[in-house]
Structures are given as structure tokens and as C-alpha cells.
Write an enzyme that holds these catalytic residues in place. Structure first.
Site, PDB file in Angstrom:
ATOM      1  N   TRP A   1       7.060  -0.758  -7.841  1.00 47.25           N
ATOM      2  CA  TRP A   1       8.173  -1.129  -7.020  1.00 47.25           C
ATOM      3  C   TRP A   1       9.493  -1.657  -8.057  1.00 47.25           C
ATOM      4  CZ3 TRP A   1      11.781  -5.325  -7.040  1.00 47.25           C
ATOM      5  CH2 TRP A   1      12.480  -5.499  -5.742  1.00 47.25           C
TER       6      TRP A   1
ATOM      7  N   LYS B   1       6.510  -7.070  10.972  1.00 46.91           N
ATOM      8  CA  LYS B   1       5.998  -5.978   9.962  1.00 46.91           C
ATOM      9  C   LYS B   1       6.711  -5.156   9.014  1.00 46.91           C
ATOM     10  CE  LYS B   1       2.011  -3.191   8.649  1.00 46.91           C
ATOM     11  NZ  LYS B   1       2.658  -1.986   8.159  1.00 46.91           N
TER      12      LYS B   1
ATOM     13  N   PHE C   1       3.590  -8.499  -9.627  1.00 44.73           N
ATOM     14  CA  PHE C   1       4.828  -9.642  -9.161  1.00 44.73           C
ATOM     15  C   PHE C   1       5.255 -10.260 -10.470  1.00 44.73           C
ATOM     16  CE2 PHE C   1       3.551  -8.742  -5.237  1.00 44.73           C
ATOM     17  CZ  PHE C   1       4.569  -8.901  -4.366  1.00 44.73           C
TER      18      PHE C   1
ATOM     19  N   THR D   1       4.005   1.716  -0.691  1.00 42.49           N
ATOM     20  CA  THR D   1       4.881   1.543  -2.002  1.00 42.49           C
ATOM     21  C   THR D   1       4.050   2.012  -3.219  1.00 42.49           C
ATOM     22  OG1 THR D   1       6.077  -0.419  -1.234  1.00 42.49           O
ATOM     23  CG2 THR D   1       6.028  -0.137  -3.762  1.00 42.49           C
TER      24      THR D   1
ATOM     25  N   ALA E   1      -4.000   1.131  12.488  1.00 47.22           N
ATOM     26  CA  ALA E   1      -5.457   1.021  11.962  1.00 47.22           C
ATOM     27  C   ALA E   1      -6.124   0.014  12.820  1.00 47.22           C
ATOM     28  CB  ALA E   1      -5.608   1.103  10.591  1.00 47.22           C
TER      29      ALA E   1
ATOM     30  N   PHE F   1      -3.793  -0.913   7.035  1.00 47.22           N
ATOM     31  CA  PHE F   1      -4.098  -2.194   6.838  1.00 47.22           C
ATOM     32  C   PHE F   1      -5.365  -1.958   5.866  1.00 47.22           C
ATOM     33  CE2 PHE F   1      -2.568  -2.844  11.367  1.00 47.22           C
ATOM     34  CZ  PHE F   1      -1.804  -3.884  10.998  1.00 47.22           C
TER      35      PHE F   1
ATOM     36  N   ARG G   1       2.020   8.179   6.900  1.00 50.90           N
ATOM     37  CA  ARG G   1       2.034   8.014   8.462  1.00 50.90           C
ATOM     38  C   ARG G   1       3.503   7.884   8.778  1.00 50.90           C
ATOM     39  NH1 ARG G   1      -1.164   3.095  10.172  1.00 50.90           N
ATOM     40  NH2 ARG G   1      -0.382   2.741   8.304  1.00 50.90           N
TER      41      ARG G   1
ATOM     42  N   LYS H   1       0.864  -1.050   0.194  1.00 47.71           N
ATOM     43  CA  LYS H   1      -0.109   0.005  -0.101  1.00 47.71           C
ATOM     44  C   LYS H   1       0.865   1.298   0.115  1.00 47.71           C
ATOM     45  CE  LYS H   1      -2.530   0.813   3.626  1.00 47.71           C
ATOM     46  NZ  LYS H   1      -2.180  -0.730   4.171  1.00 47.71           N
TER      47      LYS H   1
END
Length: 558
Positions: free
Chosen positions: A412, A107, A384, A75, A275, A303, A96, A73
Site C-alpha cells: 500500500w 464496501k 499498518f 491491494t 463470493a 471475501f 474481478r 486482498k
């Protein structure tokens, strides 16, 4: 081809001086407070002086229910903003700040990944500009003044069995969840049960992130309820005369932080409530500032959309009178196959049956954004190499049935260039008229608001309050807090309150076991399931791999 780690990519970046970034964003030097060459705070006077400037378009980036496969998210948020700049748009990202708990836990950080990162990523993921330390200090000052008041005679008649305020530490430390303190004799404090929250779960964090200016910050801090008296009356920070000193500790932390992406795009990073246990959005101050700086403002909520996005739209947007223009729903083919029952080890293999079984999770989140909140939405598939043409076509087909387009996001690997297709669709959506609305009105009872969230957003059959929660709801309504919005503390791994229920489960009820008011933040926290406000470290914490060499260069930080 050699695959470099996130930190290696970030360390190879030639950063611009933060004064250059500010000048390019139209921020006068008089508002800039530098923290070295590549970080700065922006004085909140900027907002007052630019109050008449038209706001830009606000774009929310959210995601499907998280899995071990990852969604990307942050990224995507960074890459989308760089992509908007690539097509000639004046864009800025508002994110954030990472908590040290996940950084050293499991995480990871929150600076993006690959070629879509904000830098300096080591600073951002560690101490940054000290905001979290200030929040922890203000939280613990209030705790110290509360216990000191009791020690010095307890003139307010505080019932030590009804103290609701905990100490805070920005670290995953399960040992501190439940403690006994004040031991050692009459002069060492009053012995009592106590505990710690992680700093991002502190109400002070929520207060800082929802405050519109320094006086609003002080007023909100004064309203924080820390305990109840023997006759059931709430005791506030104002009763303890704590809000002035707390505001003094937080006056600089209230100022948003300016950094840059790998491509030199301005980024505001400020505040960091989780969150799953808090409201999951960056600060109102940073978002409002970004809206004055950029024509397009990309922000993310923590999240999945049932948590961060719901709270962004029902709490933050309501309080700050914000009107989003579009929503980006991030998903990966791998994560959708996981929701369809595929083991993590097998996610790289094409499996259309599992993908189709997992797609309802994505479609339910998208449906909520469109049908409940009335916002236009695009699905961003975080690409991916193992994704097959057939799998991508299936996702596109199912989203088209909902009237939603799919854009492949390759940020990415390619940075802003890989976000151009998504950026073009976002610009198109921002021109559409929307009928933005909240998912529930404030004039319902606490129980009715809980029911609305659980039925509309989680698609549950209903909500069940434990006897204790029913008693708390009645008490909160009697005290005049009944019209506050609800902040659900719920597992991030499922629409339900059971983390094992993947996909888009049906036929469940949500159990609320505890209700508490965050009177300063201005919402009621509803705790469900086994959610905890102080996480623990995993068996192999990320901290074991982090190191620093003789030149101070950090390694192992993702």
C-alpha cells in the site's frame, strides 16, 4: 507527510498506452480492441492461437474473515504482481471487475489501494467496458421473453407461482427485492410477484465467468432454468428460444479486459460474481489467457477463504482443470485483534492477548488450504504503521507452528518494492510439489456435499436442511442435478452462517433454507442464514461523497 487518497494517487500516475502494455506482454496487435488509450479487450482467438503455449504458475490470493478494519486482498494481489516483476519475473494479475453496488454503497471499489492499484481506477470502478451492462441486458431479455411467452398464451404451461428467474440491476436497491409487476390490465402482462437480483448475483454472470468460449457460453445460457411447468418440469432459456439473442448481447463481454497497474504491469480484469452469493472468481477465459501470457499469474477470490477460495478451488478449478501452485493468505494485525474482541476504535493499540484470541481465524483458513486442499501457503501481513514488533512476532510464531511462513506486505505504501519479500516466498512455494485436491467428490448426494463443506471448511458440527430445502434437494436429484458442485450463499463475516460469530467458532450447525440449481453455470446454490441476492445501501452511502468537476475529473471515489 501528506496522505493522498487512492484516487489522487491513481490520477497522478503517468499511464502507458494500452498498446505498449499489450506489446510488452507479447499480445499481438491483431488481438487488441481498444477502448480509448488505456483500456482494451483481448479477442478470445488469442487463446485458440496460443493453445500449445505452456501455462504459467497460478497463485491464489485469499484472506481471513473480513472485518471493518479491512484486509487488502486486491491491494496485495496487485502489489505482489508488481513485486514479482521487480525480482525479474514475467508476472500478470487477473482480477474481478467491481460492481456499482459496493462502489456507491459501503464496501468500495476493487481496484486495489495506495501504491498498489490498477488504472484507470475511475473507469474500472464505474462503467469500464460495459460488461456488466451487457450481462444485465441479457438477464433482463430472458425475463422479458419469459413473461411475454406467458402473456402470449403460455404454450409451455409455465406455472407463474414457480418462476425462478428474476430481473437484474447492478445497484444496491432493497426496494426492488420483492415487487408485484404486470399490473394495469389484460394487455400489460400477467400480474405476479417478482423481484430483482444485483447483476453480480445473476446466473448470467456466473455463466459468462465459467464459459470456455462463445459456443460454450451459448450452450450454458440455453440450459438456464427460469421456471417450472404445472407438472413440475423445468423450463429453460432454450425452450424460450432466448440463448441466441443473449449470446449476441454477450459476445464482446466475453472478451477479457486489459489494463495496467500503477507500475505498468499488465492486468486482466474480467467478470465479477460476489463470493457470498455467487462463486466469487474472475472469468475462466481471463485466467486461461493470463496463464498463456505470464510465467506467474496472480488471481484473487472474493471475501474470505471459506467463500471465495473454496469456490475457486471446488468449482472453478474443477470445471476449468486449473491447478494452483500456491496460496497467499492476507491478514492484518488490526483485523485479527477485532476477531479477538477489540472494538474498532481501539485497534491501533497493542493488545497481544486479543491478537492471540483472534489468531485461530487465520490459522483455520491456513489449515484448510494446506490440509483440505493440499496447497502450499504463505501468510501476507498487510502492514499498518500501528503494528508493533511484538504483535508481528506473535503472528509469525503461530504460523510457524503450522509450517507456514509470514511475509510482511508493504505494498500500500511502497508498491512493488513493498511486495518483494512476499514475491520471493511465493516463487519458492511455486517450486514445491503440491497435492492439490477438491474438498469433496461430485458423486456424493447434495446433502453429503453440503455436510463435507460445512464440516471440513467451516468446522461446523454439521448441516441442517429445512423441510423446504430437503424437498428441493430430492427434486434436484430426481431431475439429474445431483452430481453438480455446491455454491454456498453464506455471510462473509463468519465461518458460520451467523455474522456475529467471529474468530473460529465451534459447536454450531449451518442451516440451509433454500436450494436452487444454476444449470447453466453448472452448480447448485445453497442459501443459508439471511443472505440476500439484492443488497441495500447503508445509512450514509459512498455515493454522497462522489462528485465531478467542470473538467470531468472525479473526486471522492475512495
Amino acid at each position: 507527510m501528506e496522505i493522498r487518497s487512492d484516487i489522487e494517487i491513481a490520477q497522478a500516475c503517468e499511464k502507458k498506452k494500452i498498446t505498449e502494455i499489450a506489446a510488452a506482454a507479447g499480445i499481438d496487435e491483431k488481438y487488441i480492441e481498444q477502448y480509448g488509450n488505456y483500456k482494451a479487450k483481448i479477442d478470445y482467438a488469442f487463446l485458440k492461437d496460443h493453445a500449445d503455449k505452456k501455462d504459467g504458475k497460478l497463485i491464489l490470493v485469499t484472506a481471513i474473515t473480513p472485518t471493518p478494519a479491512g484486509e487488502g486482498k486486491t491491494t496485495t494481489s496487485v502489489g505482489l504482481t508488481d513485486g514479482l516483476r521487480r525480482i525479474g519475473k514475467n508476472a500478470i494479475v487477473a482480477l474481478r471487475e467491481p460492481s456499482l453496488g459496493p462502489v456507491f454503497g459501503i464496501k468500495g471499489g476493487a481496484a486495489g489501494g495506495g501504491h498498489a492499484q490498477v488504472v484507470p481506477m475511475e473507469d474500472i470502478n464505474l462503467h469500464f467496458t460495459g460488461d456488466f451492462h451487457a450481462i444485465g441486458a441479457a438477464n433482463n431479455l430472458l425475463a422479458a421473453m419469459l413473461d411475454n411467452h406467458i402473456q402470449q398464451g403460455n404454450a409451455l404451461g409455465i406455472d407463474v407461482k414457480q418462476i425462478t428467474w428474476k430481473r437484474a440491476l447492478d445497484m444496491n436497491d432493497r426496494q426492488l427485492r420483492n415487487i408485484v409487476d404486470g399490473l394495469g390490465g389484460r394487455m400489460q402482462g400477467v400480474p405476479r410477484e417478482d423481484g430483482f437480483d444485483i447483476t453480480v448475483a445473476s446466473e448470467v454472470m456466473a455463466v459468462l465467468c465459467l464459459s470456455s468460449d462463445i459456443m460454450d457460453l451459448k450452450a450454458r445460457l440455453s440450459r438456464i432454468i427460469v421456471a417450472y411447468t404445472y407438472d413440475g418440469k423445468p423450463v429453460t432459456a432454450h425452450d424460450l428460444k432466448a440463448e441466441g439473442a443473449m449470446t449476441a448481447l454477450l459476445k464482446d463481454a466475453l472478451k477479457p479486459n486489459l489494463v495496467q497497474t500503477l507500475e505498468g504491469t499488465p492486468a486482466l480484469i474480467h467478470g465479477g460474481p460476489f463470493a457470498n452469493i455467487a462463486h466469487g472468481c474472475n472469468s475462466v477465459t481471463a485466467t486461461r489467457m493470463a496463464l498463456k501470457i505470464g510465467d506467474y499469474v496472480v488471481t484473487e477470490a472474493g471475501f474470505a477463504a471459506d467463500l471465495g477460495a473454496e469456490k475457486f478451488l471446488d468449482i472453478k478449478c474443477r470445471m476449468a482443470d486449473l491447478h494452483p501452485s500456491a496460496v497467499v493468505m492476507v491478514a492484518t494485525v488490526r483485523a485479527l485483534k477485532y476477531h479477538g474482541g477489540v472494538a474498532k476504535a481501539d485497534l491501533n493499540k497493542e493488545n497481544l492477548a486479543a491478537l492471540e484470541k483472534g489468531l485461530p481465524n487465520l490459522l483455520q483458513h491456513v489449515g484448510n488450504m494446506k490440509n483440505v486442499f493440499g496447497l502450499p501457503c504463505v501468510v501476507a501481513i498487510n502492514s499498518f504503521p500501528t503494528d508493533t514488533a511484538a504483535e508481528l512476532a506473535l503472528v509469525e510464531e503461530k504460523c510457524r507452528e503450522l509450517g507456514v511462513k509470514v511475509a510482511l506486505s508493504e505494498v500500500w505504501a511502497k508498491g512493488g518494492e513493498g511486495g518483494i519479500a512476499l514475491a520471493e516466498e511465493v516463487v519458492r512455494l511455486c517450486e514445491e510439489k503440491n497435492e492439490f485436491r477438491q474438498s469433496y467428490p461430485l458423486d456424493l448426494t447434495i446433502g453429503e456435499k453440503l455436510e463435507q463443506i460445512c464440516k471440513k471448511i467451516y468446522h461446523a458440527d454439521g448441516v441442517q436442511l429445512t423441510p423446504n430445502a430437503k424437498k428441493q434437494a430430492a427434486q434436484l436429484e430426481e431431475l439429474g442435478f445431483g452430481e453438480l458442485p455446491i455454491c454456498m450463499a453464506k455471510t462473509q463475516y463468519s465461518f458460520s452462517d451467523d455474522p456475529a460469530l467471529l474468530g473460529a467458532p465451534k459447536g454450531f450447525t449451518v442451516t440451509v433454507r433454500n436450494l436452487k440449481v444454476s444449470a447453466g453455470a453448472g452448480f447448485i446454490v445453497a442459501l443459508t442464514g439471511d443472505i440476500m441476492t439484492m443488497p441495500g445501501l447503508p445509512k450514509v452511502p459512498a455515493a454522497e461523497k462522489i462528485d465531478v468537476d467542470e473538467n470531468g475529473v472525479i473526486s471522492g471515489l475512495f
